[in-house]
Enzyme design. Structure first.
Site, PDB file in Angstrom:
ATOM      1  N   GLY A 203       2.507   2.366  10.849  1.00 52.14           N
ATOM      2  CA  GLY A 203       3.486   3.451  10.715  1.00 52.14           C
ATOM      3  C   GLY A 203       4.186   3.816  12.010  1.00 52.14           C
TER       4      GLY A 203
ATOM      5  N   LYS B 160       0.069   4.211  -0.273  1.00 46.97           N
ATOM      6  CA  LYS B 160      -0.598   5.381   0.307  1.00 46.97           C
ATOM      7  C   LYS B 160      -0.335   6.598  -0.603  1.00 46.97           C
ATOM      8  CE  LYS B 160      -0.253   3.214   4.785  1.00 46.97           C
ATOM      9  NZ  LYS B 160      -0.259   3.346   6.237  1.00 46.97           N
TER      10      LYS B 160
ATOM     11  N   ASN C 272       0.870  -1.176   0.000  1.00 46.46           N
ATOM     12  CA  ASN C 272       0.000   0.000   0.000  1.00 46.46           C
ATOM     13  C   ASN C 272       0.909   1.229   0.000  1.00 46.46           C
ATOM     14  OD1 ASN C 272      -1.823   2.021   0.364  1.00 46.46           O
ATOM     15  ND2 ASN C 272      -2.491   1.385   2.412  1.00 46.46           N
TER      16      ASN C 272
ATOM     17  N   GLU D 149      -7.010   4.960   7.723  1.00 44.59           N
ATOM     18  CA  GLU D 149      -6.779   6.376   7.397  1.00 44.59           C
ATOM     19  C   GLU D 149      -8.003   6.976   6.715  1.00 44.59           C
ATOM     20  OE1 GLU D 149      -3.111   5.573   5.354  1.00 44.59           O
ATOM     21  OE2 GLU D 149      -2.228   5.000   7.274  1.00 44.59           O
TER      22      GLU D 149
ATOM     23  N   SER E   7       3.358  -2.134  10.352  1.00 44.05           N
ATOM     24  CA  SER E   7       4.800  -2.241  10.537  1.00 44.05           C
ATOM     25  C   SER E   7       5.378  -3.607  10.137  1.00 44.05           C
ATOM     26  CB  SER E   7       5.187  -1.880  11.982  1.00 44.05           C
ATOM     27  OG  SER E   7       4.799  -0.551  12.269  1.00 44.05           O
TER      28      SER E   7
ATOM     29  N   GLU F  80      -5.597  -4.611  10.435  1.00 43.54           N
ATOM     30  CA  GLU F  80      -4.532  -3.631  10.664  1.00 43.54           C
ATOM     31  C   GLU F  80      -4.809  -2.892  11.969  1.00 43.54           C
ATOM     32  OE1 GLU F  80      -2.572  -2.577   6.621  1.00 43.54           O
ATOM     33  OE2 GLU F  80      -4.181  -1.167   6.983  1.00 43.54           O
TER      34      GLU F  80
ATOM     35  N   HIS G   8      -9.612   1.452   4.756  1.00 40.66           N
ATOM     36  CA  HIS G   8      -8.348   1.628   5.481  1.00 40.66           C
ATOM     37  C   HIS G   8      -8.603   2.577   6.652  1.00 40.66           C
ATOM     38  CE1 HIS G   8      -4.267   2.675   6.476  1.00 40.66           C
ATOM     39  NE2 HIS G   8      -3.890   1.590   5.812  1.00 40.66           N
TER      40      HIS G   8
HETATM   41  P1  13P Z   1       2.926   0.452   7.733  1.00 45.60           P
HETATM   42  O1  13P Z   1       3.393  -0.845   7.123  1.00 45.60           O
HETATM   43  O2  13P Z   1       3.674   1.645   7.267  1.00 45.60           O
HETATM   44  O3  13P Z   1       2.811   0.331   9.216  1.00 45.60           O
HETATM   45  O4  13P Z   1       1.426   0.682   7.175  1.00 45.60           O
HETATM   46  C1  13P Z   1       0.520  -0.362   7.270  1.00 45.60           C
HETATM   47  C2  13P Z   1      -0.677  -0.012   6.469  1.00 45.60           C
HETATM   48  O5  13P Z   1      -1.424   0.881   6.823  1.00 45.60           O
HETATM   49  C3  13P Z   1      -0.894  -0.736   5.210  1.00 45.60           C
HETATM   50  O6  13P Z   1      -2.161  -0.467   4.702  1.00 45.60           O
END
Ligand code: 13P
Length: 253
Positions: free
Chosen positions: A175, A11, A9, A99, A215, A169, A97
């Protein structure tokens, strides 16, 4: 045998040129993907056509959108329909997601509509679920995630539910560099599978791919993916580094 997936992803990261370079670097590395293993790249909308071209003809490698709208077409300036994605040859869409839930107020009900329209167009939703830190600290994560599944997915029939991929997640692990332990991931994945088994029966639940996200790195992927109910990962930060993502792909079981 259920699908095992290493999903990137990106993002809202990378320029077109950087994205192209990253895909080139990852694709140039030969992957011995087994029949049930897939690699998926969820790239920003403006890069979908470029990415789709790059993976054309590559077995078991697919491109995903990071979102879609819940309407077929019309006066929704700035939105992207599933029909548009389908016309590019895209086959996966990341939905819900954390976010998007947080910054764009996407509710379980709204996501149910997006799931429906994806399935209408034969696109595979990668449906994200997961709890925030305060929910985990109150030890309410199981009920919280079960509610997300119930309100966005449990209206589907037995045939449709098997077309959905789940990504668990935990928000506190996204992150932050703070990965869930493999025990925590396995515990929640088993809980999610049990929720599907209670609703649809064990055979159907056993077919559903459940990815872990938060992560994931080259260094921890093998341990996480080694858990019986963890069928791969949805990877943010580490998917932007070719070497890291290649290591994650090779950690698939
Ligand atoms: P990270 O791998 O940066 O923690 O992000 C995970 C994520 O949100 C994947 O959709």
């Amino acid at each position: 045998m259920r699908k095992q997936i290493a999903a990137a992803n990106w993002k809202m990261n990378l320029t077109l040129q950087q994205g192209e370079q990253l895909l080139n670097d990852i694709i140039a590395t030969p992957h011995e993907l087994k029949e049930n293993q897939q690699v998926v790249f969820a790239v920003p909308f403006p890069y979908l056509a470029m990415a789709q071209q790059k993976v054309a003809g590559k077995k078991n490698v697919f491109i995903a959108a990071q979102n879609c709208y819940n309407k077929k077409s019309g006066a929704y300036t700035g939105e992207t329909s599933v029909e548009m994605l389908q016309s590019l040859g895209i086959s996966y869409v990341v939905l819900g997601h954390s976010e998007r839930r947080e910054y764009f107020n996407e509710s379980n009900q709204f996501l149910a509509e997006k799931v429906n329209i994806c399935l209408d167009y034969k696109m595979t939703p990668i449906f994200c679920c997961g709890e925030a830190l305060n929910v985990r600290e109150a030890n309410e994560q199981n009920a919280f995630v079960a509610k997300q599944l119930e309100e966005s997915l449990f209206h589907l029939d037995a045939d449709a539910i098997q077309k959905v991929v789940i990504a668990y997640e935990p928000i506190w692990a996204i992150g932050t560099g703070k990965t869930a332990t493999s025990e925590q991931a396995q515990e929640m994945h088993a809980h999610i599978r049990a929720a599907f088994a209670a609703k649809y029966g064990a055979a159907i639940a056993d077919n559903i791919t459940i990815l872990y996200g938060g992560s994931v790195k080259g260094a921890n992927a093998k341990e996480l993916f080694g858990q019986p109910d963890v069928d791969g990962g949805l990877v943010g930060g580490a998917s932007l580094i070719a070497q890291e993502f290649v290591a994650i792909i090779s950690a698939l079981k």
